[in-house]
Enzyme design. Structure first.
Site, PDB file in Angstrom:
ATOM      1  N   SER A   1     -22.234   3.530  11.355  1.00 13.13           N
ATOM      2  CA  SER A   1     -21.093   2.986  10.602  1.00 13.13           C
ATOM      3  C   SER A   1     -21.005   1.478  10.742  1.00 13.13           C
ATOM      4  O   SER A   1     -21.415   0.905  11.749  1.00 13.13           O
ATOM      5  CB  SER A   1     -19.795   3.623  11.099  1.00 13.13           C
ATOM      6  OG  SER A   1     -19.618   3.378  12.485  1.00 13.13           O
TER       7      SER A   1
ATOM      8  N   GLN B   1     -21.167   5.829  23.063  1.00 10.94           N
ATOM      9  CA  GLN B   1     -21.350   6.564  21.824  1.00 10.94           C
ATOM     10  C   GLN B   1     -22.775   6.428  21.299  1.00 10.94           C
ATOM     11  O   GLN B   1     -23.288   7.331  20.644  1.00 10.94           O
ATOM     12  CB  GLN B   1     -20.343   6.078  20.781  1.00 10.94           C
ATOM     13  CG  GLN B   1     -18.907   6.372  21.160  1.00 10.94           C
ATOM     14  CD  GLN B   1     -17.942   6.202  20.008  1.00 10.94           C
ATOM     15  OE1 GLN B   1     -18.327   6.207  18.842  1.00 10.94           O
ATOM     16  NE2 GLN B   1     -16.668   6.054  20.331  1.00 10.94           N
TER      17      GLN B   1
ATOM     18  N   ARG C   1     -24.153  -1.643   0.109  1.00 15.44           N
ATOM     19  CA  ARG C   1     -25.383  -2.321  -0.304  1.00 15.44           C
ATOM     20  C   ARG C   1     -25.853  -1.664  -1.599  1.00 15.44           C
ATOM     21  O   ARG C   1     -26.508  -0.619  -1.584  1.00 15.44           O
ATOM     22  CB  ARG C   1     -26.438  -2.225   0.792  1.00 15.44           C
ATOM     23  CG  ARG C   1     -26.015  -2.947   2.080  1.00 15.44           C
ATOM     24  CD  ARG C   1     -27.120  -2.916   3.119  1.00 15.44           C
ATOM     25  NE  ARG C   1     -26.759  -3.677   4.297  1.00 15.44           N
ATOM     26  CZ  ARG C   1     -26.169  -3.169   5.375  1.00 15.44           C
ATOM     27  NH1 ARG C   1     -25.857  -1.884   5.401  1.00 15.44           N
ATOM     28  NH2 ARG C   1     -25.876  -3.924   6.415  1.00 15.44           N
TER      29      ARG C   1
ATOM     30  N   GLY D   1     -13.988   9.130  20.751  1.00 20.64           N
ATOM     31  CA  GLY D   1     -14.366   8.826  22.119  1.00 20.64           C
ATOM     32  C   GLY D   1     -13.774   9.815  23.096  1.00 20.64           C
ATOM     33  O   GLY D   1     -12.643  10.272  22.933  1.00 20.64           O
TER      34      GLY D   1
ATOM     35  N   CYS E   1     -11.342   6.885  17.421  1.00 23.08           N
ATOM     36  CA  CYS E   1     -11.632   6.822  15.989  1.00 23.08           C
ATOM     37  C   CYS E   1     -10.753   7.762  15.164  1.00 23.08           C
ATOM     38  O   CYS E   1     -10.617   7.571  13.960  1.00 23.08           O
ATOM     39  CB  CYS E   1     -13.101   7.143  15.729  1.00 23.08           C
ATOM     40  SG  CYS E   1     -14.240   5.974  16.505  1.00 23.08           S
TER      41      CYS E   1
ATOM     42  N   CYS F   1     -15.328  12.456  14.756  1.00 23.33           N
ATOM     43  CA  CYS F   1     -15.722  12.423  16.166  1.00 23.33           C
ATOM     44  C   CYS F   1     -14.981  11.277  16.844  1.00 23.33           C
ATOM     45  O   CYS F   1     -14.751  10.227  16.249  1.00 23.33           O
ATOM     46  CB  CYS F   1     -17.232  12.258  16.316  1.00 23.33           C
ATOM     47  SG  CYS F   1     -17.923  10.791  15.524  1.00 23.33           S
TER      48      CYS F   1
ATOM     49  N   HIS G   1     -16.115   1.508   8.930  1.00 22.29           N
ATOM     50  CA  HIS G   1     -15.326   2.366   9.824  1.00 22.29           C
ATOM     51  C   HIS G   1     -14.319   1.492  10.570  1.00 22.29           C
ATOM     52  O   HIS G   1     -14.594   1.013  11.669  1.00 22.29           O
ATOM     53  CB  HIS G   1     -16.281   3.065  10.791  1.00 22.29           C
ATOM     54  CG  HIS G   1     -15.644   3.923  11.825  1.00 22.29           C
ATOM     55  ND1 HIS G   1     -14.349   4.389  11.752  1.00 22.29           N
ATOM     56  CD2 HIS G   1     -16.146   4.412  13.007  1.00 22.29           C
ATOM     57  CE1 HIS G   1     -14.087   5.128  12.811  1.00 22.29           C
ATOM     58  NE2 HIS G   1     -15.150   5.140  13.592  1.00 22.29           N
TER      59      HIS G   1
END
Length: 389
Positions: free
Chosen positions: A244, A155, A218, A377, A89, A375, A345
């Protein structure tokens, strides 16, 4: 040591899975945003010395060195090289850091850090399907199994472990998720994202239009609607509504030296103040931004109160909440325009996407220092501190 400056940072508006940007090939999506960056800055495309591209799912339409293909599809000449990197990420945040290091070392003067991810066209986890012997396409080597017996990297499990460790219940996560949507909606309605978004043409049932608004927000979100989403794990705290959103998108940042500023008549909007990357527990996995932030602030000679705005990627709501608890940061400075829970994301594009939002938010709110962390992996985290000029 040479200073690394940010001249501009841009992004596409996010597209939901199967949504507004699903018709865009990821190479063309990356090229359109790259072209937008070049047009806005006025930089000579031939003067760019490298393009460093973050992408996580490097398969299908994102395979065969997607960064180079983006350059070839863009207005940049064939003479501009490119490389594609994967730090999960944090891929395009690491692209920023590699680009800045090239500038700071004096080996290059003009580098683009960018990222792309079409999660509609190259689904998350699809690149692991060839080796799928355990769930979600994850394969552990015999050596990893000896070191981490019986552990399946996840995760989702890591997010639940953070909730338990820091004492978060579902209500707290849902309340945070609602705040993300509310802040993103307010920012959109106030035009806060206008300065960072490159409009992209899309086809709709009503004809061609320009995509300029993040599709995942939203605007009518409530605690009741968020609370109605089922748990991902029985007895857990995490749901799809407080994590996300799967997202298509691209983003890019132009990073240059002081010499390039003078030679090309460029005006910087920020300078890179600190680059940090650390690694820790690969099982909990998502907790490392807490400790990476400690390291970054120490190296920069700063405290958390010196930072005016924070961008902490909302991979799962427990991550920014734990980060706040650990660092003592002011929640009013965190993700002030919403985060990935509302905005999406797009994996490999998120690092440069968050930087675009951070540097423009600093300018909009008249602030000076910003900190971005992600953060990643495997228990890794990047932290980048910038100073708005």
């Amino acid at each position: 040591m040479t200073t690394a400056y940010i001249v501009d940072a841009v992004r596409s508006a996010g597209g939901k899975r199967g949504g507004a940007l699903a018709g865009w090939h990821p190479v063309d999506l990356g090229a359109a945003v790259l072209d937008g960056l070049v047009a806005r800055t006025g930089i000579d495309p031939a003067a760019i010395e490298d393009v460093i591209t973050g992408c996580v799912s490097q398969g299908g339409e994102q395979s065969f060195q997607v960064g180079r293909n983006i350059v070839l599809a863009s207005i940049l000449p064939e003479s501009v090289p490119a490389v594609t990197i994967d730090r999960q990420c944090g891929s395009s945040q690491q692209a920023i850091q590699f680009a800045a290091q090239a500038i700071m070392s004096g080996t290059q003067d003009i580098v683009v850090a960018n990222g792309v991810e079409s999660m509609s066209r190259v689904p998350m986890g699809s690149t692991g399907a060839l080796h799928a012997k355990e769930g979600m396409g994850i394969y552990k080597s015999p050596g990893l199994e000896r070191k981490y017996p019986g552990i399946l990297w996840s995760q989702f499990v890591g997010a639940e472990m953070i909730s338990k460790k820091y004492g978060f219940d579902r209500a707290m996560l849902d309340a945070y998720a609602l705040q993300s949507h509310q802040r993103a909606a307010a920012a959109t309605e106030a035009g806060a994202f206008d300065a960072e978004i490159i409009p992209l043409e899309i086809e709709t049932p009503d004809g061609t239009k320009m995509h300029t608004i993040d599709e995942g927000i939203r605007f009518d979100a409530t605690l009741e609607s968020i609370g109605a989403v089922k748990l991902l794990q029985e007895g857990g705290t995490v749901t799809a509504a407080n994590a996300s959103q799967i997202c298509d998108g691209s983003s890019a940042v132009l990073i240059v030296s002081e010499r390039a500023l003078k030679e090309h008549g460029l005006t910087p909007i920020a300078r890179i103040h600190n680059l940090t990357v650390t690694a820790g527990d690969p099982v909990v996995m998502l907790e490392e931004p807490l400790f990476a932030t400690d390291r970054a602030l120490q190296r920069a000679g700063m405290t958390i109160s010196d930072i005016d705005l924070f961008e902490v990627n909302e991979a799962f709501a427990p991550v920014p909440l734990a980060w706040l608890q650990h660092t003592g940061g002011d929640p009013e400075r965190l993700n002030v325009h919403g985060g990935a829970i509302a905005l999406g994301h797009p994996l490999g594009a998120s690092g440069t996407k968050l930087m675009a939002t951070l540097v423009h938010a600093l300018g909009r709110h008249g602030k000076k220092y910003g900190l971005q962390t992600m953060c990643e992996g495997g228990g890794i985290a990047n932290v980048t501190i910038v100073e708005r000029l």
